[in-house]
Design a protein around this motif. Sequence first.
Motif, PDB file in Angstrom:
ATOM      1  N   TYR A   7       0.836  -1.203   0.000  1.00  0.00           N
ATOM      2  CA  TYR A   7       0.000   0.000   0.000  1.00  0.00           C
ATOM      3  C   TYR A   7       0.869   1.251   0.000  1.00  0.00           C
ATOM      4  N   GLN A  10       2.953   1.659  -3.389  1.00  0.00           N
ATOM      5  CA  GLN A  10       2.127   2.115  -4.518  1.00  0.00           C
ATOM      6  C   GLN A  10       1.639   3.543  -4.318  1.00  0.00           C
ATOM      7  N   LEU A  11       1.355   3.910  -3.075  1.00  0.00           N
ATOM      8  CA  LEU A  11       0.918   5.274  -2.795  1.00  0.00           C
ATOM      9  C   LEU A  11       2.024   6.270  -3.110  1.00  0.00           C
ATOM     10  N   LEU A  14       1.776   6.819  -6.775  1.00  0.00           N
ATOM     11  CA  LEU A  14       0.569   7.547  -7.137  1.00  0.00           C
ATOM     12  C   LEU A  14       0.643   9.021  -6.734  1.00  0.00           C
ATOM     13  N   LYS A  34      -3.407   3.175 -11.698  1.00  0.00           N
ATOM     14  CA  LYS A  34      -2.755   3.226 -10.383  1.00  0.00           C
ATOM     15  C   LYS A  34      -3.785   3.483  -9.290  1.00  0.00           C
ATOM     16  N   GLN A  38      -4.483   1.133  -6.139  1.00  0.00           N
ATOM     17  CA  GLN A  38      -4.390   1.696  -4.792  1.00  0.00           C
ATOM     18  C   GLN A  38      -5.672   1.445  -4.007  1.00  0.00           C
ATOM     19  N   ILE A 113      -6.153  10.873  -3.545  1.00  0.00           N
ATOM     20  CA  ILE A 113      -4.798  10.693  -3.032  1.00  0.00           C
ATOM     21  C   ILE A 113      -4.680  11.224  -1.600  1.00  0.00           C
ATOM     22  N   PHE A 116      -6.079   8.573   0.622  1.00  0.00           N
ATOM     23  CA  PHE A 116      -5.162   7.439   0.755  1.00  0.00           C
ATOM     24  C   PHE A 116      -4.039   7.770   1.744  1.00  0.00           C
ATOM     25  N   ARG A 120      -3.079   5.969   5.334  1.00  0.00           N
ATOM     26  CA  ARG A 120      -1.723   5.528   5.671  1.00  0.00           C
ATOM     27  C   ARG A 120      -1.298   6.115   7.013  1.00  0.00           C
TER      28      ARG A 120
END
Length: 132
Positions: A7, A10-11, A14, A34, A38, A113, A116, A120
């Motif tokens: 995660y 990939q973030l 992105l 992407k 995600q 984004i 996301f 995180r």
Amino acid sequence: MKKHDNYVAQLTVLQGAGLEDLSNEFVVSGIINKFTLQFELAWKLMKETLAYEGDMAAVSGSPREVLKAAFAAYDFIDEDLWLEMLKARNELSHIYDGDAAAQMVSRIIEAYIPQFIAVREGLDELYAGVLF
């Protein structure tokens, strides 16, 4: 936890979307792909953390059920935005128009984004040293 590592990795990729040439159709398509990846990593990571907490929603295979349980468990998750992202993810295979794709990329950069990133940060705060 491998799901968390994937995660975060990939973030990181992105997050660079806004720096790309958004007039390039190939780039736009890549950003959309992407985002889809995600999103999948996100709900599966949430499923994993909910399972750790003993939440029975983690047993379901449904992203919607996992997301609804995550809304109840974590205050850093924007319920309306995640439901919007789920709908967008489900409809992405039907975007054939360049303008619609460009609008989707704008929404990914401006709203998705940051959400996301919030997930995180929230999960890292809760589970650092325990699960990750």
